[in-house]
Every structure is written in C-alpha cells, then in structure tokens.
Design a protein around this motif. Structure first.
Motif, PDB file in Angstrom:
ATOM      1  N   ALA A 254      64.254 -30.567  86.457  1.00 20.30           N
ATOM      2  CA  ALA A 254      63.833 -31.705  87.274  1.00 20.30           C
ATOM      3  C   ALA A 254      64.063 -31.402  88.752  1.00 20.30           C
ATOM      4  O   ALA A 254      64.952 -30.620  89.108  1.00 20.30           O
ATOM      5  CB  ALA A 254      64.607 -32.961  86.875  1.00 20.30           C
ATOM      6  N   PRO A 255      63.268 -32.009  89.650  1.00 21.98           N
ATOM      7  CA  PRO A 255      63.494 -31.783  91.078  1.00 21.98           C
ATOM      8  C   PRO A 255      64.846 -32.331  91.510  1.00 21.98           C
ATOM      9  O   PRO A 255      65.259 -33.419  91.082  1.00 21.98           O
ATOM     10  CB  PRO A 255      62.343 -32.544  91.741  1.00 21.98           C
ATOM     11  N   GLY A 256      65.536 -31.562  92.338  1.00 24.53           N
ATOM     12  CA  GLY A 256      66.850 -31.984  92.796  1.00 24.53           C
ATOM     13  C   GLY A 256      67.106 -31.547  94.220  1.00 24.53           C
ATOM     14  O   GLY A 256      66.238 -30.957  94.881  1.00 24.53           O
ATOM     15  N   PHE A 257      68.305 -31.843  94.685  1.00 27.05           N
ATOM     16  CA  PHE A 257      68.684 -31.472  96.048  1.00 27.05           C
ATOM     17  C   PHE A 257      70.185 -31.209  96.073  1.00 27.05           C
ATOM     18  O   PHE A 257      70.971 -31.975  95.506  1.00 27.05           O
ATOM     19  CB  PHE A 257      68.335 -32.586  97.039  1.00 27.05           C
ATOM     20  N   GLU A 258      70.563 -30.111  96.714  1.00 23.02           N
ATOM     21  CA  GLU A 258      71.981 -29.761  96.834  1.00 23.02           C
ATOM     22  C   GLU A 258      72.385 -29.768  98.300  1.00 23.02           C
ATOM     23  O   GLU A 258      71.722 -29.157  99.143  1.00 23.02           O
ATOM     24  CB  GLU A 258      72.260 -28.387  96.228  1.00 23.02           C
ATOM     25  N   THR A 259      73.486 -30.460  98.584  1.00 21.08           N
ATOM     26  CA  THR A 259      74.025 -30.523  99.942  1.00 21.08           C
ATOM     27  C   THR A 259      75.508 -30.184  99.882  1.00 21.08           C
ATOM     28  O   THR A 259      76.239 -30.725  99.045  1.00 21.08           O
ATOM     29  CB  THR A 259      73.852 -31.929 100.547  1.00 21.08           C
ATOM     30  N   VAL A 275      80.296 -30.846  97.390  1.00 23.62           N
ATOM     31  CA  VAL A 275      78.897 -30.641  97.040  1.00 23.62           C
ATOM     32  C   VAL A 275      78.330 -31.954  96.512  1.00 23.62           C
ATOM     33  O   VAL A 275      78.991 -32.680  95.766  1.00 23.62           O
ATOM     34  CB  VAL A 275      78.721 -29.514  95.996  1.00 23.62           C
ATOM     35  N   GLN A 276      77.124 -32.262  96.944  1.00 30.35           N
ATOM     36  CA  GLN A 276      76.395 -33.418  96.421  1.00 30.35           C
ATOM     37  C   GLN A 276      75.103 -32.921  95.784  1.00 30.35           C
ATOM     38  O   GLN A 276      74.323 -32.211  96.417  1.00 30.35           O
ATOM     39  CB  GLN A 276      76.059 -34.411  97.531  1.00 30.35           C
ATOM     40  N   TRP A 277      74.918 -33.286  94.517  1.00 33.74           N
ATOM     41  CA  TRP A 277      73.667 -32.991  93.834  1.00 33.74           C
ATOM     42  C   TRP A 277      72.917 -34.288  93.573  1.00 33.74           C
ATOM     43  O   TRP A 277      73.497 -35.274  93.102  1.00 33.74           O
ATOM     44  CB  TRP A 277      73.928 -32.304  92.493  1.00 33.74           C
ATOM     45  N   LEU A 278      71.642 -34.282  93.856  1.00 34.70           N
ATOM     46  CA  LEU A 278      70.754 -35.385  93.512  1.00 34.70           C
ATOM     47  C   LEU A 278      69.703 -34.851  92.549  1.00 34.70           C
ATOM     48  O   LEU A 278      69.093 -33.808  92.805  1.00 34.70           O
ATOM     49  CB  LEU A 278      70.068 -35.952  94.757  1.00 34.70           C
ATOM     50  N   MET A 288      69.948 -39.427  89.776  1.00 31.07           N
ATOM     51  CA  MET A 288      71.321 -39.093  89.425  1.00 31.07           C
ATOM     52  C   MET A 288      72.011 -38.527  90.663  1.00 31.07           C
ATOM     53  O   MET A 288      71.456 -37.675  91.360  1.00 31.07           O
ATOM     54  CB  MET A 288      71.343 -38.061  88.305  1.00 31.07           C
ATOM     55  N   ARG A 289      73.212 -39.024  90.946  1.00 30.47           N
ATOM     56  CA  ARG A 289      73.970 -38.524  92.098  1.00 30.47           C
ATOM     57  C   ARG A 289      75.317 -38.010  91.620  1.00 30.47           C
ATOM     58  O   ARG A 289      76.074 -38.726  90.968  1.00 30.47           O
ATOM     59  CB  ARG A 289      74.172 -39.616  93.137  1.00 30.47           C
ATOM     60  N   ILE A 290      75.622 -36.777  91.966  1.00 37.38           N
ATOM     61  CA  ILE A 290      76.879 -36.143  91.581  1.00 37.38           C
ATOM     62  C   ILE A 290      77.564 -35.665  92.851  1.00 37.38           C
ATOM     63  O   ILE A 290      76.984 -34.894  93.624  1.00 37.38           O
ATOM     64  CB  ILE A 290      76.629 -34.955  90.630  1.00 37.38           C
ATOM     65  N   VAL A 291      78.782 -36.131  93.073  1.00 34.33           N
ATOM     66  CA  VAL A 291      79.568 -35.720  94.236  1.00 34.33           C
ATOM     67  C   VAL A 291      80.846 -35.075  93.726  1.00 34.33           C
ATOM     68  O   VAL A 291      81.601 -35.692  92.967  1.00 34.33           O
ATOM     69  CB  VAL A 291      79.902 -36.916  95.149  1.00 34.33           C
ATOM     70  N   ALA A 292      81.080 -33.830  94.129  1.00 34.57           N
ATOM     71  CA  ALA A 292      82.264 -33.097  93.685  1.00 34.57           C
ATOM     72  C   ALA A 292      83.002 -32.550  94.899  1.00 34.57           C
ATOM     73  O   ALA A 292      82.384 -32.058  95.843  1.00 34.57           O
ATOM     74  CB  ALA A 292      81.869 -31.957  92.749  1.00 34.57           C
ATOM     75  N   SER A 293      84.326 -32.642  94.854  1.00 38.31           N
ATOM     76  CA  SER A 293      85.153 -32.220  95.985  1.00 38.31           C
ATOM     77  C   SER A 293      86.320 -31.381  95.491  1.00 38.31           C
ATOM     78  O   SER A 293      86.879 -31.637  94.419  1.00 38.31           O
ATOM     79  CB  SER A 293      85.677 -33.444  96.740  1.00 38.31           C
ATOM     80  N   SER A 294      86.689 -30.408  96.306  1.00 38.41           N
ATOM     81  CA  SER A 294      87.830 -29.557  95.977  1.00 38.41           C
ATOM     82  C   SER A 294      88.515 -29.118  97.259  1.00 38.41           C
ATOM     83  O   SER A 294      87.846 -28.885  98.279  1.00 38.41           O
ATOM     84  CB  SER A 294      87.362 -28.317  95.202  1.00 38.41           C
ATOM     85  N   PRO A 295      89.853 -29.009  97.240  1.00 40.23           N
ATOM     86  CA  PRO A 295      90.511 -28.338  98.371  1.00 40.23           C
ATOM     87  C   PRO A 295      89.853 -26.980  98.589  1.00 40.23           C
ATOM     88  O   PRO A 295      89.501 -26.284  97.629  1.00 40.23           O
ATOM     89  CB  PRO A 295      91.963 -28.204  97.901  1.00 40.23           C
ATOM     90  N   ARG A 296      89.682 -26.611  99.843  1.00 41.28           N
ATOM     91  CA  ARG A 296      88.883 -25.429 100.153  1.00 41.28           C
ATOM     92  C   ARG A 296      89.414 -24.164  99.483  1.00 41.28           C
ATOM     93  O   ARG A 296      88.634 -23.313  99.033  1.00 41.28           O
ATOM     94  CB  ARG A 296      88.826 -25.252 101.674  1.00 41.28           C
TER      95      ARG A 296
END
Length: 316
Positions: A254-259, A275-278, A288-296
């Motif tokens: 499916a079409p998506g977008f990564e930021t 990272v944010q995936w749509l 669908m919106r996925i937001v993931a975070s991690s200490p660098r």
C-alpha cells in the motif's frame, strides 16, 4: 381496598431498592473492556454501547469510567488536606476495594431535567481511577445516594489489562509485538502503545511505538508530503525536532510515507530518533499512523523491532 394500590407500589419500590443494595454488595466487580478500573454495577445496569461504563436500558442512569494520570488523585488528596476551603465541592472520603477514595455529589440539570451527579477518584498503581455517575430525577428513588455510595465502595483496580482484551478493541490486528513487554491501549480501543519501560511516566526513556489511525488523509500523492510533515510536527513530547528524512514508500503493497526526526524528549532531555510511518488507502479516508521513538544510542537495535511491528499490522 383503596390503600392497596399505593401499598403495592411501596412494596415494589422497597423491593427494587433492596435489589439495588444487594447487587452493590454481592456481585464481583466488573472491568469494562480495555481499562484497569472495575466496579460492581447496580441492578438494572449493563455495559454501555457509546462509552466506557454502564447504563440502564433506557440510558437514563449512566456510570462512566476512565483512567487519569496518577497525579490526579494526589492533587485531590493534597488539596483536601491543605486547603479544603478552596475546593468548590468538598469531597467525602470512602474506603473502596482499591483503597482510599474521594467522591462528590451535586445537583444539576441537563436537557432531560434535574439530575444527581456523582464523581469518585481512587489511586491505582500508576494511574488514577475515575468514575462518574448521573441519575435522573425519575430514578432517584431507586438509585439513591446510599446505593451509589455502596457502588463506589466496590471500585477496584487491576495492574494490567489482558493483552487479548486490549487487542480485541482495536480497529486493526497486530500480529507482531516486537518483544515489547508493556502493552496498553490509548485510550481504550483508540491506539496501541508498545513500550520497553515498565514505568508509564518514563516511557520516552526507552524504545516505544504507538499504532493508531488518522482521519482525513489525502488521496493525492502530491498532498502526502505536507500531510506527513504536519503530522510529524504534532508528535507530542518532542523538543528541538529536526526532520532528517521524509519520503514515500510502500508498506505491505500500500502507498505509505516515512518521516524521521532527531529531537529531544522527556524530563531527562533524552536525545531520540523518531520514525513516523503513514499507510494510506484505509476505509473512510483514514490512514494507519505508526510513531516509534528510541534513545539515539539504542536506535540500531530498536529500528528492526519497530519495522517488525509495522509489517505485522493488518486491517480488520
């Protein structure tokens, strides 16, 4: 014989009141799906369809239940101890299945007429439990102050919501949880949080991922760059954010977008990579919106886990 009908009515009312009190004392607490606050609902009440809690069949008497931050109970407790005169309505103390709680009672009006409103707060392990009750005037003879107080006394809390119960509330299926140990829906049925941190107040200090949906997603590819960057700019808890990458991708065909974003997060000013995936193409213009975070410094190990969760999400 002329007194028989009124006497019969009084007997019915007394019987109904007795059933209300019995239900508050005898039954085990019921936990509405998706939350950690439980209660023994009064007789004649069933799980509500439009909100988390219980209601009568005519939707007149309502019991709304939710979770609040842990600080909410502490604020009420401290205010009552230090400056009770400043409180608009002084709460009454009550012992519950969850420990000490506070509740208030007020008269009010809504479009249907006069109502009696009750609210109660208790402390949970990492949250506050909150219960609000509304009783219309025509039900006050059955759902009395004492009956509601006994129902409040039945309130209890649980440490966690079973994973299967949480997953069943979501508008999507999650088949991979990436070895995350802490699983929560935010709010119940709205979004899914997967985190490494056991302490909910320190989630951002470890890898975590939030899966949800957004509405009004653009249909045209040329509008998705702006939409993705605006959505990334609204991720809460980030400071000094800088977008390092933003490009279209395919997610499960499916079409998506990564930021991707470099930012500072949390009270400890933790440098994080986000990272944010749509994923577009959902029903009703949703994405669908996925937001993931991690200490660098943990990003190289966290990113494959994030991607595994992303690739394991399926529409219902």
């Amino acid at each position: 014989m002329k007194h028989q009908a009124p006497l019969f009515a009084l007997v019915l009312i007394a019987s109904a009141i007795g059933q209300v009190f019995s239900s508050a004392r005898a039954a085990d607490p019921v936990y509405p799906r998706g939350i950690r606050v439980g209660i023994t609902p009064l007789v004649g009440m069933a799980p509500a369809k439009a909100f988390v809690g219980f209601e009568t069949s005519d939707q007149g008497v309502k019991v709304l239940m939710t979770e609040l931050p842990a600080a909410a109970f502490a604020e009420v407790d401290n205010a009552l101890k230090t400056n009770p005169a400043a409180m608009p309505v002084k709460p009454e103390g009550i012992e519950t299945g969850a420990g000490r709680g506070y509740y208030t009672v007020e008269n009010a009006k809504d479009p249907t007429g006069n109502v009696r409103r009750y609210s109660m707060i208790v402390a949970g392990p990492t949250f506050s439990g909150y219960v609000a009750v509304q009783v219309p005037e025509n039900a006050m003879r059955i759902y009395t102050d004492e009956a509601v107080r006994q129902m409040f006394a039945s309130v209890t809390v649980r440490k966690d919501v079973p994973v299967d119960e949480q997953m069943a509330l979501l508008p999507f299926k999650v088949t991979e949880i990436g070895e995350f140990k802490n699983i929560r829906t935010l709010p119940p049925g709205g979004a899914l949080l997967l985190a490494d941190a056991a302490d909910e107040t320190k989630t951002e200090a470890s890898p975590y991922i939030v899966v949800g949906t957004v509405s009004s997603a653009p249909e045209k590819a040329e509008d998705r760059v702006r939409f993705a960057q605006q959505a990334a700019g609204m991720i809460p808890g980030l400071r000094d954010g800088r977008i390092t990458m933003s490009e279209p991708i395919r997610i499960d065909g499916a079409p998506g977008f990564e930021t991707r974003i470099e930012a500072i997060s949390g009270k400890d000013n933790t440098p994080v990579t986000v990272v944010q995936w749509l994923r577009f193409g959902g029903s009703g213009g949703n994405a669908m919106r996925i937001v993931a975070s991690s200490p660098r410094d943990e990003w190289p190990k966290a990113f494959p886990r994030f991607r595994a969760v992303r690739d394991g999400i399926e529409p219902r």
